[in-house]
Design a protein around this motif. Structure first.
Motif, mmCIF file in Angstrom:
data_model
loop_
_atom_site.group_PDB
_atom_site.id
_atom_site.type_symbol
_atom_site.label_atom_id
_atom_site.label_comp_id
_atom_site.label_asym_id
_atom_site.label_seq_id
_atom_site.Cartn_x
_atom_site.Cartn_y
_atom_site.Cartn_z
ATOM 1 N N ARG A 75 113.822 120.960 98.372
ATOM 2 C CA ARG A 75 113.364 119.921 97.418
ATOM 3 C C ARG A 75 113.019 118.629 98.158
ATOM 4 O O ARG A 75 112.051 117.961 97.805
ATOM 5 C CB ARG A 75 114.459 119.640 96.382
ATOM 6 N N ARG A 76 113.816 118.314 99.182
ATOM 7 C CA ARG A 76 113.504 117.076 99.923
ATOM 8 C C ARG A 76 112.152 117.200 100.620
ATOM 9 O O ARG A 76 111.378 116.260 100.677
ATOM 10 C CB ARG A 76 114.609 116.766 100.945
ATOM 11 N N ALA A 79 109.582 116.792 98.043
ATOM 12 C CA ALA A 79 109.513 115.372 97.671
ATOM 13 C C ALA A 79 108.687 114.601 98.691
ATOM 14 O O ALA A 79 107.896 113.721 98.337
ATOM 15 C CB ALA A 79 110.916 114.785 97.570
ATOM 16 N N GLU A 83 105.576 112.292 97.718
ATOM 17 C CA GLU A 83 105.570 110.833 97.938
ATOM 18 C C GLU A 83 104.292 110.388 98.629
ATOM 19 O O GLU A 83 103.753 109.326 98.341
ATOM 20 C CB GLU A 83 106.805 110.417 98.742
ATOM 21 N N GLU A 88 102.261 106.828 93.290
ATOM 22 C CA GLU A 88 102.462 106.148 92.005
ATOM 23 C C GLU A 88 103.346 106.953 91.055
ATOM 24 O O GLU A 88 103.674 106.474 89.964
ATOM 25 C CB GLU A 88 101.096 105.853 91.354
ATOM 26 N N SER A 90 106.265 108.562 88.930
ATOM 27 C CA SER A 90 107.527 107.958 88.492
ATOM 28 C C SER A 90 108.714 108.772 89.010
ATOM 29 O O SER A 90 108.603 109.984 89.247
ATOM 30 C CB SER A 90 107.579 107.901 86.967
ATOM 31 N N ALA A 91 109.853 108.096 89.153
ATOM 32 C CA ALA A 91 111.068 108.779 89.634
ATOM 33 C C ALA A 91 111.454 109.888 88.673
ATOM 34 O O ALA A 91 111.901 110.973 89.081
ATOM 35 C CB ALA A 91 112.195 107.757 89.770
ATOM 36 N N ALA A 92 111.241 109.654 87.387
ATOM 37 C CA ALA A 92 111.618 110.671 86.386
ATOM 38 C C ALA A 92 110.768 111.922 86.549
ATOM 39 O O ALA A 92 111.276 113.056 86.528
ATOM 40 C CB ALA A 92 111.451 110.093 84.979
ATOM 41 N N ASP A 93 109.468 111.723 86.753
ATOM 42 C CA ASP A 93 108.583 112.884 86.940
ATOM 43 C C ASP A 93 108.961 113.642 88.202
ATOM 44 O O ASP A 93 109.008 114.870 88.231
ATOM 45 C CB ASP A 93 107.115 112.431 87.038
ATOM 46 N N LEU A 94 109.214 112.866 89.281
ATOM 47 C CA LEU A 94 109.564 113.519 90.546
ATOM 48 C C LEU A 94 110.830 114.340 90.405
ATOM 49 O O LEU A 94 110.870 115.515 90.783
ATOM 50 C CB LEU A 94 109.732 112.477 91.658
ATOM 51 N N SER A 95 111.850 113.744 89.814
ATOM 52 C CA SER A 95 113.115 114.496 89.774
ATOM 53 C C SER A 95 113.018 115.657 88.788
ATOM 54 O O SER A 95 113.572 116.736 89.041
ATOM 55 C CB SER A 95 114.311 113.585 89.501
#
Ligand code: NDP
Length: 517
Positions: A75-76, A79, A83, A88, A90-95
């Motif tokens: 996952r990292r 990510a 990134e 742009e 959002s953190a919510a979408d990414l997680s």
């Protein structure tokens, strides 16, 4: 498929008619999860679909490769890709998106590893309701495709069937073999475990908006079809030009070359789309059958002598966009004496009623002057000029250009009166550019194709017969080149040019010249 009528207000777009295939819940299993294709194409495409809420509700990704990732470290790494590509986001979408990723490390040569896969998938299926549907995406080196399919088959994860439920589909990337014999051998090894309805041979060109638009333009309008034939069309030019060299794919490219890398798939697909008969319906069977019929009409090349209808070239050092670039043989990872072609031009004649006598000129190469993919349809000169002393040949013929990339759109040249008291004729270009109308870059082709695979829609994937025919046509050329027979000698061209002089001669012999896009 659902028909959706979407009404929009606005100046240019009054209404949209959409045909959609709903994607089905599934596990998306990527073989080659640590590789370049996954990073550059699959992850960004899946993330875009996630952002637009187009992924199915029951969905997860299981990455498979040798790299010793855990779920967390995989996952990292995903990510890290996101990134860079979507700063742009959002953190919510990414997680939310990353929570759908899992990893299963192992070697594709180890059957024990495949045997442990069903248990892993079943445990994930229990959490993410996929209905047991699975898509296995082969993004490994091509030499491993058959190994992976066999491993999956022996582990009981795939079996040859035309039953739709639960779905077990395999997406295969290019290249599909190196010639006809290796394609057939590969196909027979995977069809032991898969039926044709389970094999999704991807050619990402077919997912491009502008390539799909060829069909819309031809078959959703009345005005083109009556002139789309030998009575009105003089010739057609198909160009796929790149300004880049082999980049990080030297090992693959030096084995493949431009003919295998571009013609067996993208170039022949474009040829088929622009020249095929109207399918009865836009579905996998009708549409692909027409493409196959078109390829069956291609006049064959002889193994003894593929020339003078084929030109092959290799770039030497030069300058592109003000930067000095090395020759192909000086590229990192390319043998100093390599005879691999980085450019091919060919003249194709079609033995059918519609196109008899109309040449289709195809060219594709690396390190050319401009990055451009387009199809230019040249219409015939007018039969008689009423504007004497201007002769018909002095008037520019109409040219319809289907622009695929990087510019996306359609243009048509027409002769028109230049304003003023004298009768002067000038050439105007009617230009329609996607970005002017829709204001955004088109979605990546992979987005559409991944969705179609999830929906079980094979329309935009290459069927066995089409891939085989392409090899049928190209294998004699490859044989002649490797035997050193015929006139297919390697010609050199300077990087930053439009290819070797012999490519110009190919058209000049017919009294024509290449378009300079
Ligand atoms: P890469 O070499 O970057 O990736 C290959 C992947 O396969 C890696 O994840 C590697 O993982 C894995 N792999 C290799 N050997 C094994 C093994 N024995 N067991 C388990 N995993 C293995 O290739 P690309 O991503 O560039 O290409 C993948 C496919 O897609 C190729 O067929 C290519 O022709 C095709 N393709 C690629 C394009 C691109 O732009 N990259 C474009 C069009 C097609 P690890 O090292 O962790 O084991």
């Amino acid at each position: 498929m659902n028909n959706i009528l979407e009404i929009r207000t606005g100046v240019e777009i009054k209404e949209n008619l959409c045909v959609e295939s709903p994607s089905e819940p599934c596990a998306f299993v990527i073989f080659g999860a640590s590789g370049d294709l996954t990073r550059r194409k699959l992850i960004p495409a899946l993330f875009s679909l996630y952002g637009r809420e187009m992924l199915p509700r029951g969905f997860y990704v299981l990455g498979c490769a040798r790299s010793p990732f855990s779920d967390d470290s995989f996952r990292r790494s995903v990510a890290g890709v996101l990134e860079k590509r979507f700063p742009e986001a959002s953190a919510a979408d990414l997680s939310g998106f990353l929570s759908l990723f899992f990893y299963h490390s192992g070697n594709y040569q180890d059957q024990g590893w495949y045997d442990r896969l069903p248990d892993r998938l079943e445990r994930l299926d229990a959490v993410y309701p996929t209905g047991g549907n699975r898509i296995y995406y082969l993004a490994t080196p091509p030499a491993l495709y058959a190994t992976v399919v066999e491993g999956l088959g022996r582990a009981g994860l795939i079996r040859r069937t035309d039953e739709e439920r639960p779905a077990a589909r395999v997406v295969v990337e290019k290249p599909l073999g190196l010639d006809l014999a290796s394609f057939l051998a590969f196909d027979s090894s995977i069809t032991r475990y898969l039926s044709e309805s389970q094999i999704y041979r991807i050619d990402h060109y077919l997912g491009k908006e502008t390539v799909q638009n060829i069909l819309m333009l031809r078959f959703a309008n009345q005005i083109f079809e009556p002139v789309w034939n030998r009575q009105f069309v003089d010739h057609v030019q198909i160009t796929v030009a790149e300004t880049l060299g082999v980049e990080h794919r030297a090992g693959y490219y030096d084995q493949a070359g431009a003919l295998r890398d571009m013609f067996q798939n993208h170039m022949f697909q474009l040829l088929a789309l622009v020249a095929m008969e109207p399918p009865i319906a836009f579905d996998a069977n009708c549409y692909r059958a027409e493409k196959v019929k078109l390829l069956q009409a291609v006049q064959g090349f002889s193994a003894e002598d593929p020339g003078p209808r084929v030109v092959r070239g290799q770039y030497t050092a030069g300058t592109i966009d003000g930067r000095d670039v090395p020759g192909y043989r000086q590229e990192e990872g390319i043998p100093a004496g390599s005879g691999t072609e980085t450019f091919v031009a060919m003249k194709i004649m079609l033995d059918n009623w519609r196109w008899h006598g109309v040449p289709f000129y195809l060219r594709s190469g690396k390190m050319l002057r401009r990055k451009v993919s387009e199809i230019a349809v040249y219409f015939k000169a007018i039969p008689h000029s009423i504007f004497a002393p201007i002769e018909p040949e002095q008037l520019e013929p109409n040219v319809l250009v289907l622009k695929i990339q990087p510019e996306e759109g359609v243009s048509l040249t027409v002769e028109a009166k230049r304003p003023g008291p004298r009768l002067c004729i000038t050439t105007l270009t009617l230009d329609y550019r996607y970005c002017d109308i829709y204001g955004v870059h088109s979605p990546d082709a992979y987005e559409r194709l991944l969705l179609d695979a999830m929906a079980g829609d094979q329309t935009l994937f290459v069927q066995y017969e089409g891939a085989k025919l392409a090899w049928d046509i190209l294998t004699p050329i490859l044989s002649a080149w490797s035997a050193g027979t015929g006139t297919g000698t390697l010609q050199f061209y300077q990087a930053g040019s439009w290819g070797p002089a012999e490519a110009d001669a190919l058209l000049a012999r017919d009294g024509r010249r290449w378009r300079m896009p």
